[in-house]
Write a protein that holds these residues in place. Structure first.
Motif, PDB file in Angstrom:
ATOM      1  N   ALA A   1      26.911  73.382  26.319  1.00 23.26           N
ATOM      2  CA  ALA A   1      25.642  73.949  26.771  1.00 23.26           C
ATOM      3  C   ALA A   1      24.508  73.378  25.923  1.00 23.26           C
ATOM      4  CB  ALA A   1      25.671  75.465  26.649  1.00 23.26           C
ATOM      5  N   PHE A   2      23.428  72.979  26.580  1.00 21.41           N
ATOM      6  CA  PHE A   2      22.291  72.378  25.903  1.00 21.41           C
ATOM      7  C   PHE A   2      21.064  73.276  26.024  1.00 21.41           C
ATOM      8  CE2 PHE A   2      25.014  68.782  26.858  1.00 21.41           C
ATOM      9  CZ  PHE A   2      24.854  67.938  25.765  1.00 21.41           C
ATOM     10  N   GLY A   3      20.409  73.547  24.893  1.00 17.85           N
ATOM     11  CA  GLY A   3      19.176  74.321  24.873  1.00 17.85           C
ATOM     12  C   GLY A   3      18.059  73.512  24.226  1.00 17.85           C
ATOM     13  N   HIS A   4      16.967  73.323  24.926  1.00 17.30           N
ATOM     14  CA  HIS A   4      15.877  72.453  24.491  1.00 17.30           C
ATOM     15  C   HIS A   4      14.939  73.153  23.502  1.00 17.30           C
ATOM     16  CE1 HIS A   4      13.162  74.821  26.997  1.00 17.30           C
ATOM     17  NE2 HIS A   4      14.110  74.801  27.925  1.00 17.30           N
ATOM     18  N   GLY A   5      13.922  72.415  23.070  1.00 16.41           N
ATOM     19  CA  GLY A   5      12.941  72.936  22.131  1.00 16.41           C
ATOM     20  C   GLY A   5      11.749  73.587  22.802  1.00 16.41           C
ATOM     21  N   TRP A   6      10.817  74.056  21.960  1.00 13.46           N
ATOM     22  CA  TRP A   6       9.637  74.764  22.462  1.00 13.46           C
ATOM     23  C   TRP A   6       8.806  73.862  23.367  1.00 13.46           C
ATOM     24  CZ3 TRP A   6       8.213  79.706  22.515  1.00 13.46           C
ATOM     25  CH2 TRP A   6       6.921  79.990  22.970  1.00 13.46           C
TER      26      TRP A   6
ATOM     27  N   LEU B   1      22.834  71.862  31.270  1.00 13.75           N
ATOM     28  CA  LEU B   1      21.547  71.644  30.633  1.00 13.75           C
ATOM     29  C   LEU B   1      20.576  72.700  31.154  1.00 13.75           C
ATOM     30  CD1 LEU B   1      23.135  68.867  30.671  1.00 13.75           C
ATOM     31  CD2 LEU B   1      20.906  67.782  30.458  1.00 13.75           C
ATOM     32  N   PHE B   2      20.158  73.605  30.273  1.00  9.17           N
ATOM     33  CA  PHE B   2      19.366  74.757  30.686  1.00  9.17           C
ATOM     34  C   PHE B   2      17.872  74.536  30.460  1.00  9.17           C
ATOM     35  CE2 PHE B   2      23.506  76.645  29.658  1.00  9.17           C
ATOM     36  CZ  PHE B   2      23.729  77.424  30.780  1.00  9.17           C
ATOM     37  N   ASP B   3      17.075  75.130  31.348  1.00  5.87           N
ATOM     38  CA  ASP B   3      15.684  75.434  31.061  1.00  5.87           C
ATOM     39  C   ASP B   3      15.680  76.854  30.511  1.00  5.87           C
ATOM     40  OD1 ASP B   3      14.657  73.033  31.948  1.00  5.87           O
ATOM     41  OD2 ASP B   3      14.072  73.789  33.922  1.00  5.87           O
TER      42      ASP B   3
ATOM     43  N   SER C   1      12.090  70.925  28.147  1.00  3.31           N
ATOM     44  CA  SER C   1      12.940  71.303  29.273  1.00  3.31           C
ATOM     45  C   SER C   1      14.313  70.660  29.123  1.00  3.31           C
ATOM     46  CB  SER C   1      12.304  70.865  30.605  1.00  3.31           C
ATOM     47  OG  SER C   1      12.482  69.472  30.809  1.00  3.31           O
ATOM     48  N   HIS C   2      15.172  70.935  30.111  1.00  8.64           N
ATOM     49  CA  HIS C   2      16.534  70.391  30.107  1.00  8.64           C
ATOM     50  C   HIS C   2      16.552  68.867  30.094  1.00  8.64           C
ATOM     51  CE1 HIS C   2      15.550  70.002  34.414  1.00  8.64           C
ATOM     52  NE2 HIS C   2      16.441  69.039  34.417  1.00  8.64           N
ATOM     53  N   ARG C   3      15.451  68.242  30.529  1.00 10.00           N
ATOM     54  CA  ARG C   3      15.415  66.787  30.656  1.00 10.00           C
ATOM     55  C   ARG C   3      15.641  66.065  29.327  1.00 10.00           C
ATOM     56  NH1 ARG C   3      13.507  64.908  35.453  1.00 10.00           N
ATOM     57  NH2 ARG C   3      12.649  66.476  36.900  1.00 10.00           N
TER      58      ARG C   3
ATOM     59  N   HIS D   1      17.258  78.281  35.149  1.00 11.73           N
ATOM     60  CA  HIS D   1      17.568  77.036  35.854  1.00 11.73           C
ATOM     61  C   HIS D   1      18.435  76.145  34.967  1.00 11.73           C
ATOM     62  CE1 HIS D   1      16.994  73.367  38.199  1.00 11.73           C
ATOM     63  NE2 HIS D   1      16.638  72.762  37.086  1.00 11.73           N
ATOM     64  N   HIS D   2      19.390  75.460  35.588  1.00 12.71           N
ATOM     65  CA  HIS D   2      20.162  74.473  34.843  1.00 12.71           C
ATOM     66  C   HIS D   2      20.620  73.364  35.776  1.00 12.71           C
ATOM     67  CE1 HIS D   2      23.723  76.622  36.496  1.00 12.71           C
ATOM     68  NE2 HIS D   2      24.337  75.456  36.339  1.00 12.71           N
ATOM     69  N   ILE D   3      20.943  72.229  35.188  1.00 11.04           N
ATOM     70  CA  ILE D   3      21.634  71.175  35.924  1.00 11.04           C
ATOM     71  C   ILE D   3      22.975  70.947  35.239  1.00 11.04           C
ATOM     72  CG2 ILE D   3      19.466  70.102  36.643  1.00 11.04           C
ATOM     73  CD1 ILE D   3      20.131  67.812  34.666  1.00 11.04           C
ATOM     74  N   ARG D   4      23.892  70.398  35.989  1.00 13.93           N
ATOM     75  CA  ARG D   4      25.248  70.191  35.478  1.00 13.93           C
ATOM     76  C   ARG D   4      25.592  68.704  35.562  1.00 13.93           C
ATOM     77  NH1 ARG D   4      30.418  73.595  37.879  1.00 13.93           N
ATOM     78  NH2 ARG D   4      31.981  72.991  36.293  1.00 13.93           N
ATOM     79  N   ILE D   5      26.071  68.152  34.466  1.00 16.65           N
ATOM     80  CA  ILE D   5      26.429  66.745  34.381  1.00 16.65           C
ATOM     81  C   ILE D   5      27.808  66.647  33.754  1.00 16.65           C
ATOM     82  CG2 ILE D   5      25.877  64.518  33.302  1.00 16.65           C
ATOM     83  CD1 ILE D   5      22.935  65.337  33.308  1.00 16.65           C
ATOM     84  N   GLY D   6      28.655  65.794  34.300  1.00 17.85           N
ATOM     85  CA  GLY D   6      29.930  65.558  33.644  1.00 17.85           C
ATOM     86  C   GLY D   6      31.131  65.812  34.524  1.00 17.85           C
ATOM     87  N   THR D   7      32.187  66.320  33.910  1.00 23.86           N
ATOM     88  CA  THR D   7      33.481  66.422  34.545  1.00 23.86           C
ATOM     89  C   THR D   7      33.965  67.874  34.570  1.00 23.86           C
ATOM     90  OG1 THR D   7      34.041  64.219  33.693  1.00 23.86           O
ATOM     91  CG2 THR D   7      35.863  65.585  34.490  1.00 23.86           C
ATOM     92  N   PRO D   8      33.965  68.537  35.727  1.00 24.45           N
ATOM     93  CA  PRO D   8      34.493  69.901  35.799  1.00 24.45           C
ATOM     94  C   PRO D   8      35.926  69.959  35.275  1.00 24.45           C
ATOM     95  CG  PRO D   8      33.331  69.344  37.815  1.00 24.45           C
ATOM     96  CD  PRO D   8      33.429  68.071  37.021  1.00 24.45           C
TER      97      PRO D   8
END
Length: 273
Positions: free
Chosen positions: A29-34, A56-58, A37-39, A16-23
């Motif tokens: 790409a953002f990867g969260h900690g243990w 922003l990935f889960d 989540s993407h939040r 799962h991911h969400i997309r923020i910004g300007t195509p």
């Protein structure tokens, strides 16, 4: 030549991911900690929205993403995420921003990504052993031996869980509840020291001065082993508050690494017919 990713996952759903910004802007790409989540990275991505195309990935096993069937280490995570970004999302080049586990994965990507990653921003990431005194090593060895002895004599699961709460970290204890114990053990015990000298892209390492989970000494050591690395220490921040109180440093590191002359949202809007 495009690398063939070695990770085979059959019918596993994309993360799962969400997309923020300007195509059309540079991809980040953002990867969260243990156990996160993407939040965690939404504030940073929103602050940079006019300048980047942020994903922003889960990570698999967290948030809304399916957990892997096997006990993945960071190698498997890195190969899977790289293949997904290239083959399914059409990435060419990107910046990888990773916190904690996402930082460990980022270091693997830096070594293995075959040209996909052009810059790394590692936030409170581990991947090398902590320096401990002989006395601390002896204490840990004794504690581990005591835990294993008591564990072998535990009468039931409730007693075993209570022992884990007494001897284990919060993440170790919670990994049983989430069904991620095997992956937790696989990822936190890895040592990437031998590969760090082969990470050639610019790398910014950001650590909180009050971090007890991944102390600044880890960041400084990684910075000394990665050829093109810079180290930033943020005062008064711990392992989690670095994401909030240190978000301006994270955003600045991303912004400074963007290609000169990269199009902004206004540029792309003007270019539309």
């Amino acid at each position: 030549m495009r690398r063939i990713w070695r990770c085979k996952k059959g019918d596993m759903k994309p993360p799962h991911h969400i997309r923020i910004g300007t195509p059309g802007a540079p991809k980040v790409a953002f990867g969260h900690g243990w156990d996160r989540s993407h939040r965690d990275f939404i504030p940073v991505a929103e602050a940079l929205a006019p300048l980047v195309d942020a994903y922003l990935f889960d990570l698999p096993g967290f948030g809304k993403s399916e957990r892997p069937d096997d006990a993945w280490g960071t190698v498997e995570y890195a190969d899977y995420m790289a293949r997904h970004m290239v083959d399914q999302l059409g990435f060419d080049l990107c910046t990888w921003v990773g916190h904690s586990l996402g930082g460990r994965i980022g270091l693997r990507l830096g070594r293995r990504s075959g040209g996909l990653i052009e810059r790394l921003v590692i936030v409170a990431g581990a991947g090398i052993p902590r320096q401990t005194s002989k006395w601390e090593q002896l204490k840990r060895k004794r504690s581990s031996a005591k835990f294993q002895r008591l564990k072998a004599n535990a009468k039931d699961e409730a007693e075993l869980i209570e022992l884990e709460r007494k001897f284990g970290s919060v993440d170790y204890v919670h990994s049983r509840e989430t069904g991620m114990r095997d992956i937790f053990t696989a990822t936190v015990t890895e040592d990437q020291s031998a590969d760090l000298a082969r990470i050639m892209m610019p790398t910014t390492l950001i650590y909180g001065a009050e971090d007890r989970d991944t102390p600044p000494e880890i960041g400084r050591k990684i910075a000394s082993l990665v050829p093109n690395a810079s180290y930033v220490e943020v005062p008064f921040c711990d392992h989690i508050s670095i994401l909030d109180r240190g978000r301006h440093q994270i955003a600045l590191a991303i912004k400074e690494g963007l290609p000169k002359g990269a199009p902004t949202a206004a540029d792309l809007a003007e270019a539309k017919p």
